[in-house]
Motif scaffolding. Structure first.
Motif, short mmCIF file in Angstrom:
data_model
loop_
_atom_site.label_atom_id
_atom_site.label_comp_id
_atom_site.label_asym_id
_atom_site.label_seq_id
_atom_site.Cartn_x
_atom_site.Cartn_y
_atom_site.Cartn_z
N PHE A 36 0.81 -1.21 0.00
CA PHE A 36 0.00 0.00 0.00
C PHE A 36 0.84 1.27 0.00
O PHE A 36 0.44 2.29 -0.58
N VAL A 37 2.00 1.24 0.66
CA VAL A 37 2.74 2.48 0.88
C VAL A 37 4.23 2.23 0.76
O VAL A 37 4.74 1.17 1.13
N LYS A 38 4.94 3.21 0.22
CA LYS A 38 6.40 3.12 0.08
C LYS A 38 7.08 3.46 1.41
O LYS A 38 6.44 3.97 2.35
N SER A 39 8.37 3.21 1.50
CA SER A 39 9.11 3.47 2.73
C SER A 39 9.15 4.95 3.10
O SER A 39 9.33 5.31 4.26
N VAL A 45 0.24 2.47 -4.57
CA VAL A 45 -0.86 1.75 -5.16
C VAL A 45 -1.80 2.71 -5.89
O VAL A 45 -1.89 3.89 -5.54
N LYS A 46 -2.46 2.17 -6.93
CA LYS A 46 -3.56 2.88 -7.60
C LYS A 46 -4.84 2.09 -7.35
O LYS A 46 -4.83 0.85 -7.39
N ILE A 47 -5.92 2.83 -7.12
CA ILE A 47 -7.22 2.21 -6.94
C ILE A 47 -7.98 2.34 -8.26
O ILE A 47 -8.15 3.45 -8.77
N VAL A 48 -8.42 1.23 -8.80
CA VAL A 48 -8.98 1.20 -10.16
C VAL A 48 -10.46 0.84 -10.10
O VAL A 48 -10.85 -0.18 -9.51
N TYR A 73 2.36 8.30 5.92
CA TYR A 73 3.18 9.14 6.80
C TYR A 73 4.56 8.50 6.93
O TYR A 73 4.77 7.34 6.56
N THR A 74 5.49 9.26 7.44
CA THR A 74 6.80 8.73 7.81
C THR A 74 7.16 9.29 9.17
O THR A 74 6.43 10.13 9.71
N THR A 75 8.23 8.82 9.76
CA THR A 75 8.64 9.30 11.09
C THR A 75 10.07 9.81 11.02
O THR A 75 10.85 9.39 10.16
N GLY A 546 2.65 0.72 -13.61
CA GLY A 546 3.39 1.78 -12.92
C GLY A 546 3.33 1.71 -11.41
O GLY A 546 4.07 2.42 -10.72
N SER A 547 2.45 0.89 -10.83
CA SER A 547 2.38 0.71 -9.38
C SER A 547 1.50 -0.49 -9.09
O SER A 547 0.89 -1.08 -10.01
#
Length: 621
Positions: A36-39, A45-48, A73-75, A546-547
């Motif tokens: 779902f999410v990158k680092s 992700v794309k919702i189709v 989010y990131t920390t 692409g994702s």
């Protein structure tokens, strides 16, 4: 394009903290968070949605986008400003004293029993000899002689207070018995493996001495080591240091009394004994009267005025004041129980003692008449006319009054004996001794709720021992071991200590060479979505999406889902599905795909709710 706007609004709501989860019977497979999410916290992700999708599919896609926002989010670490750290040290219960009462080992065999040529050594508990009991001064012939002679003292420092001084407990334990938990195995030769301690009445004694002295201790100290090769010799001098302590401390340290600095506890002082706090009102011949004085004392009353004695439930109402005869007419009431007196006359300087009994408040003219205890004592100090011409009575109060001594009972099973002395016309409490008046039995034995008196047996085995007479090791027979054995009685704290300290930047960490240079915390950095993440199916390049993709809708509504079904990449029967979530790793050009669908739009909605709940759980990790 309209769908993209809906998705953008949904993600915006998620970025201000929206987290949505729904109950669903649909099972969601194990989908990694990285799907779902990158680092860096941005969408992976794309919702189709299918171009022929129903409005409910669009709503499901928007809801999934909202849930996805909780992962974006990131920390990072930032230095906390004006912060502190709290450190805690847990100290286990301390052993205040431990006495060896039996010791069978090489040292006791050779040195204490004078055996130089060891010809035998015990190889079992049953072979342990009977004459290795130690009474604190010497080894005895057997257990019976040990029990009759054993008496040990121990000083526990700073256990009570008298005024501004700390005072010690001097504890003596005499003639404890051992009661084996398995009498059949114990013949009173070697110590029992498991046993209760039994202390007869009067055999556990605690002395608290309130008379303190300034005393000196003189020692010889070397001030110059000397250098023999130059003909110089060692130079010493006598150094005298001064301390404050009681008579036993003076004797134990070999000190010399210089002066008495604290004659004892007198009237008006606060002190503690065995954990109980007292305010002393009067000291007599081996007795003292103690109670509490309210924070506001004396108190001024006008006619008709009622006031509550601070720290109590007692309410005093002044009905009338006589200036000429210096009297006051009052009523006293316990606000908690409703019990009260009739009209009571207070005469100047004559205390009246109030005792609540059986729902009534009785009055007495002395503490002895009240049975040695009183809930409240009132004394009229004076009557006068105030600056506003009102007549005023000044009344002092004391509460929870009790006369203790010569012997009193601070706790069940214990007697405390009070000793006082008259010095220069003033009575002082000089010492109080606590003695058990009942047999104490157990392992451990409770000592006034503060300490445990415990018995312990220890046995160790070895394959060989050294015989100095022959200069050789003697090996145990096959299958056996030589043994050593010990038995102890120890006095141990019931509870340990917890020490907490707050440290800020610049403080040194206790007992270390480290200094706190900075205090850091982790903060959450939201990742706003700058591009739509909801797409129509015709916008997706199946050869290079692409994702990762979340496909909302089955093969009828979503052409990308249809492609995966036709190429046998999707394994779910979507035409009959009650609502499923399918995870397909590396489904399209190395990208992962999740299909959220069902046979009908309502069943697709059920699957979407299940995925939203799954995403909400990922956000908690």
């Amino acid at each position: 394009m309209k769908v993209k706007k809906i998705a953008a609004l949904a993600v915006g709501a998620a970025m201000i903290g929206a987290t949505i989860g729904f109950a669903s019977a649909t099972t969601v497979p194990n989908i990694p968070k990285s799907f779902f999410v990158k680092s860096d916290g941005t969408p992976n992700v794309k919702i189709v949605v299918g171009s022929n999708a129903a409005a409910m599919d669009v709503a499901s896609a928007a809801d999934i986008a909202v849930a996805l926002g909780s992962l974006l989010y990131t920390t990072k670490q930032v230095e906390a400003q004006n912060a502190y750290v709290k450190i805690k040290e847990v100290i286990p219960p301390a052993t205040e004293a431990m006495w060896t009462i039996y010791a069978y080992n090489y040292t006791t065999i050779t040195e204490d029993h004078g055996i130089t040529n060891i010809t035998s050594w015990a190889t079992s508990y049953d072979q342990l000899p009977a004459d290795y009991w130690y009474n604190g001064a010497a080894f005895t012939a057997n257990y019976t002689e040990w029990e009759s002679a054993f008496e040990v003292p121990v000083t526990l420092t700073g256990k009570d207070k008298a005024g501004d001084y700390s005072v010690d407990w001097h504890v003596t334990i005499a003639n404890p018995e051992l009661k084996s938990l398995d009498p059949a195995e114990w013949n009173m030769t070697a110590p029992p493996k498991k046993a209760d301690l039994v202390v007869a009445p009067g055999k556990l004694n605690i002395l608290v001495d309130y008379v303190l002295y300034n005393y000196s201790v003189t020692t010889t100290e070397t001030i110059y080591e000397g250098e023999p090769e130059w003909g110089t010799t060692e130079v010493t001098e006598n150094v005298t240091n001064y301390y404050i302590g009681d008579a036993e401390e003076v004797a134990a340290n070999g000190g010399t009394i210089v002066s008495e600095v604290f004659p004892g506890v007198s009237a008006g002082m606060d002190f503690t004994v065995f954990g109980h706090s007292y305010h002393v009102l009067e000291v007599g011949n081996d007795t003292f009267t103690a109670g509490m004085i309210p924070s506001d004392n004396p108190m001024w009353y006008e006619i008709g005025q009622s006031k509550t004695i601070p720290g109590t439930n007692w309410v005093v109402t002044v009905l009338d004041i006589n200036l000429q005869e210096t009297r006051a007419l009052i009523i006293v009431k316990d606000a908690a129980t409703g019990a009260q007196t009739g009209q009571v006359i207070l005469n100047k300087g004559e205390p009246v003692y109030f005792v609540e009994e059986n729902g009534q408040v009785e009055t007495y003219d002395s503490l002895s008449a009240a049975g040695g205890k009183a809930n409240l004592v009132l004394t009229l100090e004076d009557t006068f006319v105030g600056i506003d011409n009102h007549i005023i009575a000044s009344i002092s109060a004391e509460y929870d009054i009790e006369t203790l001594g010569p012997v009193f009972h601070p706790a069940d099973g214990w007697n405390a004996t009070v000793k006082t002395a008259l010095k220069n016309g003033v009575w002082y409490i000089t010492n109080i001794t606590l003695v058990n008046d009942k047999t104490l039995e157990g392992n451990p034995i409770d000592v006034f709720g503060v300490y445990d008196l415990k018995y312990k047996y220890v046995q160790k085995g070895y394959d060989k021992y050294y015989n100095p007479a022959t200069g050789e090791f003697v090996y145990a027979p096959e299958g056996e071991q030589y043994i050593v054995a010990y038995a102890y009685i120890c006095l141990k704290d019931k509870e340990g200590q917890v020490i907490e300290k707050e440290l800020k930047v610049g403080d040194q960490i206790p007992d270390s060479g480290y200094t706190i240079e900075g205090i850091y915390t982790t903060t959450v950095v939201p990742k706003p979505v700058t591009q739509p993440i909801v797409y129509m199916d015709y916008e997706i390049n199946i050869s290079d999406p692409g994702s990762n993709l979340i496909l909302v809708g089955g093969p009828v509504a979503n052409s990308v889902t249809k492609y995966l079904v036709e190429h046998n990449i999707s394994k779910v029967d979507w035409y009959n599905s009650p609502g499923d979530v399918e995870y397909i790793p590396k489904a399209l050009d190395g990208y992962d795909v999740v299909i959220v669908a069902g046979a009908t739009r309502n069943q697709t909605r059920v699957a979407a709710e299940a995925l939203m709940k799954y995403i909400a759980e990922l956000a908690k990790e």
